[in-house]
Design a protein around this motif. Structure first.
Motif, PDB file in Angstrom:
ATOM      1  N   VAL A  81       1.045  -1.272   0.109  1.00  0.00           N
ATOM      2  CA  VAL A  81      -0.052   0.042  -0.059  1.00  0.00           C
ATOM      3  C   VAL A  81       0.890   1.172  -0.009  1.00  0.00           C
ATOM      4  CG1 VAL A  81      -1.696   1.492   1.128  1.00  0.00           C
ATOM      5  CG2 VAL A  81      -1.784  -1.206   1.350  1.00  0.00           C
ATOM      6  N   VAL A  82       0.793   2.134  -1.105  1.00  0.00           N
ATOM      7  CA  VAL A  82       1.364   3.342  -0.985  1.00  0.00           C
ATOM      8  C   VAL A  82       0.329   4.624  -0.708  1.00  0.00           C
ATOM      9  CG1 VAL A  82       2.714   5.080  -2.522  1.00  0.00           C
ATOM     10  CG2 VAL A  82       2.788   2.539  -2.867  1.00  0.00           C
ATOM     11  N   GLU A  83       0.744   5.245   0.356  1.00  0.00           N
ATOM     12  CA  GLU A  83      -0.135   6.332   0.872  1.00  0.00           C
ATOM     13  C   GLU A  83       0.688   7.568   0.451  1.00  0.00           C
ATOM     14  OE1 GLU A  83      -2.388   8.421   4.910  1.00  0.00           O
ATOM     15  OE2 GLU A  83      -0.689   6.670   5.178  1.00  0.00           O
ATOM     16  N   VAL A  84      -0.153   8.484  -0.296  1.00  0.00           N
ATOM     17  CA  VAL A  84       0.486   9.865  -0.720  1.00  0.00           C
ATOM     18  C   VAL A  84      -0.045  10.741   0.024  1.00  0.00           C
ATOM     19  CG1 VAL A  84       0.587  11.297  -2.984  1.00  0.00           C
ATOM     20  CG2 VAL A  84       0.273   8.769  -3.166  1.00  0.00           C
ATOM     21  N   ARG A  85       0.704  11.674   0.424  1.00  0.00           N
ATOM     22  CA  ARG A  85       0.683  12.675   1.408  1.00  0.00           C
ATOM     23  C   ARG A  85       1.002  14.039   0.683  1.00  0.00           C
ATOM     24  NH1 ARG A  85       1.824  10.531   7.441  1.00  0.00           N
ATOM     25  NH2 ARG A  85       0.492   8.439   7.351  1.00  0.00           N
ATOM     26  N   ASP A  86       0.455  15.251   0.963  1.00  0.00           N
ATOM     27  CA  ASP A  86       0.984  16.239   0.586  1.00  0.00           C
ATOM     28  C   ASP A  86       1.853  16.770   1.609  1.00  0.00           C
ATOM     29  OD1 ASP A  86       1.481  19.176   0.030  1.00  0.00           O
ATOM     30  OD2 ASP A  86      -0.435  19.185  -0.897  1.00  0.00           O
ATOM     31  N   CYS A  87       3.374  17.283   1.132  1.00  0.00           N
ATOM     32  CA  CYS A  87       4.188  17.334   2.102  1.00  0.00           C
ATOM     33  C   CYS A  87       3.854  18.683   2.956  1.00  0.00           C
ATOM     34  CB  CYS A  87       5.482  17.346   1.623  1.00  0.00           C
ATOM     35  SG  CYS A  87       6.147  18.502   0.481  1.00  0.00           S
ATOM     36  N   ARG A  88       3.203  19.693   2.683  1.00  0.00           N
ATOM     37  CA  ARG A  88       2.969  20.900   3.061  1.00  0.00           C
ATOM     38  C   ARG A  88       1.809  20.651   4.340  1.00  0.00           C
ATOM     39  NH1 ARG A  88       0.558  23.906  -2.127  1.00  0.00           N
ATOM     40  NH2 ARG A  88      -0.441  21.795  -2.283  1.00  0.00           N
ATOM     41  N   ILE A  89       0.959  19.767   4.130  1.00  0.00           N
ATOM     42  CA  ILE A  89       0.372  19.486   5.309  1.00  0.00           C
ATOM     43  C   ILE A  89       0.185  18.015   5.477  1.00  0.00           C
ATOM     44  CG2 ILE A  89      -1.103  21.641   5.041  1.00  0.00           C
ATOM     45  CD1 ILE A  89      -3.252  19.833   3.321  1.00  0.00           C
ATOM     46  N   PRO A  90       1.231  17.240   5.858  1.00  0.00           N
ATOM     47  CA  PRO A  90       1.151  15.867   5.924  1.00  0.00           C
ATOM     48  C   PRO A  90       0.144  15.361   7.039  1.00  0.00           C
ATOM     49  CG  PRO A  90       3.384  16.656   6.142  1.00  0.00           C
ATOM     50  CD  PRO A  90       2.574  17.876   6.326  1.00  0.00           C
ATOM     51  N   ALA A  91      -0.066  15.946   8.099  1.00  0.00           N
ATOM     52  CA  ALA A  91      -1.192  15.346   9.074  1.00  0.00           C
ATOM     53  C   ALA A  91      -2.221  15.705   8.580  1.00  0.00           C
ATOM     54  CB  ALA A  91      -0.895  16.283  10.429  1.00  0.00           C
ATOM     55  N   ARG A 107       3.561  -0.650   4.106  1.00  0.00           N
ATOM     56  CA  ARG A 107       2.868   0.434   3.747  1.00  0.00           C
ATOM     57  C   ARG A 107       4.320   1.529   3.385  1.00  0.00           C
ATOM     58  NH1 ARG A 107      -0.460   3.432   8.172  1.00  0.00           N
ATOM     59  NH2 ARG A 107      -0.501   5.676   7.717  1.00  0.00           N
ATOM     60  N   VAL A 108       4.124   2.142   2.377  1.00  0.00           N
ATOM     61  CA  VAL A 108       4.964   3.151   1.812  1.00  0.00           C
ATOM     62  C   VAL A 108       4.200   4.562   1.940  1.00  0.00           C
ATOM     63  CG1 VAL A 108       6.642   4.149   0.165  1.00  0.00           C
ATOM     64  CG2 VAL A 108       6.466   1.426   0.488  1.00  0.00           C
ATOM     65  N   VAL A 109       4.830   5.493   2.420  1.00  0.00           N
ATOM     66  CA  VAL A 109       4.332   6.891   2.299  1.00  0.00           C
ATOM     67  C   VAL A 109       5.140   7.707   1.632  1.00  0.00           C
ATOM     68  CG1 VAL A 109       3.808   8.883   3.935  1.00  0.00           C
ATOM     69  CG2 VAL A 109       3.481   6.566   4.928  1.00  0.00           C
ATOM     70  N   ALA A 110       4.274   8.258   0.495  1.00  0.00           N
ATOM     71  CA  ALA A 110       4.988   9.399  -0.378  1.00  0.00           C
ATOM     72  C   ALA A 110       4.593  10.739  -0.026  1.00  0.00           C
ATOM     73  CB  ALA A 110       4.520   8.605  -2.014  1.00  0.00           C
ATOM     74  N   LEU A 111       5.520  11.423   0.512  1.00  0.00           N
ATOM     75  CA  LEU A 111       5.366  12.775   0.537  1.00  0.00           C
ATOM     76  C   LEU A 111       5.411  13.590  -0.845  1.00  0.00           C
ATOM     77  CD1 LEU A 111       7.278  13.348   3.999  1.00  0.00           C
ATOM     78  CD2 LEU A 111       4.690  13.063   3.507  1.00  0.00           C
ATOM     79  N   THR A 112       4.462  13.891  -1.296  1.00  0.00           N
ATOM     80  CA  THR A 112       4.560  14.600  -2.706  1.00  0.00           C
ATOM     81  C   THR A 112       4.455  16.200  -2.537  1.00  0.00           C
ATOM     82  OG1 THR A 112       2.108  14.739  -2.805  1.00  0.00           O
ATOM     83  CG2 THR A 112       3.212  12.686  -3.789  1.00  0.00           C
ATOM     84  N   ARG A 113       4.625  17.037  -3.687  1.00  0.00           N
ATOM     85  CA  ARG A 113       4.593  18.418  -3.745  1.00  0.00           C
ATOM     86  C   ARG A 113       5.987  19.100  -2.841  1.00  0.00           C
ATOM     87  NH1 ARG A 113      -0.837  19.622  -4.684  1.00  0.00           N
ATOM     88  NH2 ARG A 113      -1.488  18.178  -6.110  1.00  0.00           N
ATOM     89  N   THR A 114       7.128  18.579  -2.960  1.00  0.00           N
ATOM     90  CA  THR A 114       8.281  18.491  -2.185  1.00  0.00           C
ATOM     91  C   THR A 114       8.813  19.916  -2.886  1.00  0.00           C
ATOM     92  OG1 THR A 114       9.668  17.138  -3.645  1.00  0.00           O
ATOM     93  CG2 THR A 114       8.802  16.348  -1.536  1.00  0.00           C
ATOM     94  N   ASP A 115       8.548  20.452  -4.032  1.00  0.00           N
ATOM     95  CA  ASP A 115       9.079  21.760  -4.710  1.00  0.00           C
ATOM     96  C   ASP A 115       8.197  22.776  -4.004  1.00  0.00           C
ATOM     97  OD1 ASP A 115       6.665  20.529  -5.811  1.00  0.00           O
ATOM     98  OD2 ASP A 115       6.787  21.883  -7.580  1.00  0.00           O
ATOM     99  N   LEU A 116       7.120  22.588  -3.604  1.00  0.00           N
ATOM    100  CA  LEU A 116       6.254  23.879  -2.996  1.00  0.00           C
ATOM    101  C   LEU A 116       6.452  23.808  -1.489  1.00  0.00           C
ATOM    102  CD1 LEU A 116       2.882  23.259  -5.089  1.00  0.00           C
ATOM    103  CD2 LEU A 116       4.904  24.836  -5.479  1.00  0.00           C
ATOM    104  N   SER A 168       7.032   1.879   7.596  1.00  0.00           N
ATOM    105  CA  SER A 168       8.344   2.472   7.837  1.00  0.00           C
ATOM    106  C   SER A 168       9.219   3.192   6.912  1.00  0.00           C
ATOM    107  CB  SER A 168       9.374   1.262   8.385  1.00  0.00           C
ATOM    108  OG  SER A 168       9.379   0.205   6.987  1.00  0.00           O
ATOM    109  N   VAL A 169       8.424   3.301   5.651  1.00  0.00           N
ATOM    110  CA  VAL A 169       9.218   3.901   4.617  1.00  0.00           C
ATOM    111  C   VAL A 169       8.839   5.137   4.173  1.00  0.00           C
ATOM    112  CG1 VAL A 169      10.031   3.868   2.139  1.00  0.00           C
ATOM    113  CG2 VAL A 169      10.041   1.551   3.721  1.00  0.00           C
ATOM    114  N   VAL A 170       9.458   6.225   4.157  1.00  0.00           N
ATOM    115  CA  VAL A 170       9.041   7.584   3.618  1.00  0.00           C
ATOM    116  C   VAL A 170       9.757   7.872   2.589  1.00  0.00           C
ATOM    117  CG1 VAL A 170       8.715   9.898   4.471  1.00  0.00           C
ATOM    118  CG2 VAL A 170       8.400   8.154   6.253  1.00  0.00           C
ATOM    119  N   CYS A 171       9.212   8.611   1.457  1.00  0.00           N
ATOM    120  CA  CYS A 171       9.793   9.064   0.237  1.00  0.00           C
ATOM    121  C   CYS A 171       9.402  10.302  -0.169  1.00  0.00           C
ATOM    122  CB  CYS A 171       9.692   7.804  -0.939  1.00  0.00           C
ATOM    123  SG  CYS A 171      10.059   6.037  -0.723  1.00  0.00           S
TER     124      CYS A 171
END
Length: 480
Positions: A81-91, A107-116, A168-171
């Motif tokens: 399972v890959v859970e995608v979160r916005d890194c501006r508002i991860p919570a 479960r792998v957590v992907a923090l997107t929008r890192t450029d913003l 355990s994995v954050v990308c």
């Protein structure tokens, strides 16, 4: 709803109330000019310093309700399972039920929008997740989900290559420019390596991994999938509600001379071991957003439908939230260029009292919105609100982070508050347990006085003489 311990501080209650501003509020029909002595039944926690009520936001369209109903059954067929979160508002973009749906699977957590987002806030969240776990914002699991999670960990522990825990994995990923996609692919393959190891140990051919991609609306799920595939396969746009149904998308494995040689040497199984099938799902959101502060942040980041909120209220909330972070000494982590951009684009300094302010009071979020309207939109506050939100969403304000990572102390306090509940549910439950125990002891004493013999309820630590009971006399009826 109870505010988490690591949420931003409450907004200041200073306001600039000049005759010109009061007349302008009246002209725009704003409720901000309501007198403090008026007989209005409002909750003090829901009213901001500008005088307007905090926006109550809720958005749950039909396609999301249908996808949520079928998602739990669909995720039982996936391997990772890959859970995608916005890194501006991860919570705010972490769904509380993901732990329940993904129990027993990596479960792998992907923090997107890192450029913003700011680099310092991103480093803080990665460090917090490493120390506290990515399931920091998950709801508590029931007994069935806990058992499934434990059985999954035990099954993966049998294979040497599956050195990964449940969460355990954050990308960090920038799908717009393709940064972090290779690391995300490696994390997915490493998380699901136990699947083909188990099949090969049983004499079965390797197969493609099945990966479910889930997350809130408009956090970048389809953009991440298109980057993993290498071409545009999923519809993607900067708006919530683009993906409306579940669909499977195949991602090919490694290609090139090395891949061909390894595939030929292994009987054509290498490509299967490095390929996977992605499940693209609509954005999932709780039917009732309990924390309205998080709901306002979702509206700011365009993660929910525009029809569910008022642009002017949300834009004022954004401006005042950034002002509070700067006044609290966190401007370097939330928006280091925000003050400069306000001076350049809107013509005012948000951290300096205006010349006509009473007693040197700073502008509130609503005051700043009216200032933007006067300078750039000929007094139109609706267009000014859209301009402020669009400037934030497109990155014209510079990198901005609206939620900062919690410390260990704050996270522990928040978890304790969540367990206790808003009305002290934990204390009430403990009191009820003691009361039931007292009633049971009284009933047992009365039965013995009447000469009745009752079986022990539960396993006693000591017998009537104060000695520990031995194994004799304990049988299948213990615990009745």
């Amino acid at each position: 709803p109870r505010r988490p311990a690591f949420a931003p501080p409450p907004l200041p209650r200073s306001r600039r109330d000049t005759p010109a501003l009061a007349a302008k509020r009246s002209a725009y029909g704003s409720s901000a000019g309501t007198s403090a002595d008026a007989d209005v039944d409002v909750d003090a926690d829901d009213v901001r310093s500008g005088g307007y009520r905090r926006p109550s936001i809720n958005w749950y369209p039909g396609h999301i309700a249908a996808a949520t109903a079928s998602l739990a059954a669909t995720l039982k067929r996936v391997d990772v399972v890959v859970e995608v979160r916005d890194c501006r508002i991860p919570a705010a973009t972490s769904h509380p039920r993901v732990a329940e749906w993904s129990a027993g699977r990596p479960r792998v957590v992907a923090l997107t929008r890192t450029d913003l987002a700011t680099a310092s806030s991103l480093r803080g969240w990665i460090a917090a997740y490493d120390a506290l776990g990515c399931g920091l914002h998950d709801d508590s699991l029931d007994g069935d989900a806990i058992n499934r999670a434990r059985m999954g960990e035990l099954e993966r522990a049998k294979y040497a290559g599956a050195e990964i825990e449940s969460v355990s994995v954050v990308c960090p990923v920038d799908a717009k420019h393709g940064k972090g996609i290779a690391a995300l692919r490696r994390s997915i393959l490493r998380a699901g390596s136990h699947v083909n190891e188990k099949r090969l140990s049983r004499g079965l051919n390797a197969r493609s991994l099945r990966v479910g991609v889930i997350g809130f609306p408009n956090v970048g799920k389809s953009a991440v999938i298109n980057r993993l595939v290498g071409r545009r396969r999923a519809r993607s746009a900067d708006a919530p509600g683009i993906t409306r149904s579940l669909q499977w998308i195949r991602v090919s494995g490694e290609r090139g001379a090395n891949a061909k040689l390894s595939s030929a040497a292994a009987g054509g199984t290498a490509n299967k071991e490095t390929s996977f099938e992605l499940l693209d799902s609509p954005g999932i959101i709780p039917p009732d957003i309990r924390n309205q502060d998080d709901a306002a942040l979702l509206a700011v980041c365009n993660a929910i439908g525009e029809a569910s909120y008022d642009n002017q209220q949300v834009a004022g909330h954004l401006l005042q939230l950034l002002q509070v972070h700067h006044l609290g000494g966190r401007g370097y982590a939330t928006g280091p260029h925000w003050r400069t951009q306000c001076l350049r684009r809107y013509g005012f300094d948000p951290l300096v009292p205006p010349p006509d302010a009473e007693e040197g009071a700073l502008m509130t979020g609503e005051d700043m919105l009216y200032a933007v309207a006067d300078v750039t939109c000929r007094g139109d506050t609706e267009n000014a609100a859209r301009k402020v939100l669009q400037d934030f969403r497109s990155g014209r304000m510079g990198p901005v982070a609206l939620q900062l990572a919690p410390t260990e102390t704050e996270a522990a306090a928040a978890a304790e508050g969540a367990r206790a509940g808003p009305d002290g549910d934990a204390d009430a439950e403990e009191g009820e347990t003691e009361e039931r125990g007292a009633r049971a002891r009284a009933a047992l004493l009365e039965a013995r006085e009447r000469g009745l013999e009752l079986p022990d309820v539960g396993a006693a630590d000591v017998d009537a003489d104060g000695e520990e009971p031995g194994p004799v006399g304990r049988g299948q009826f213990d615990g009745w």
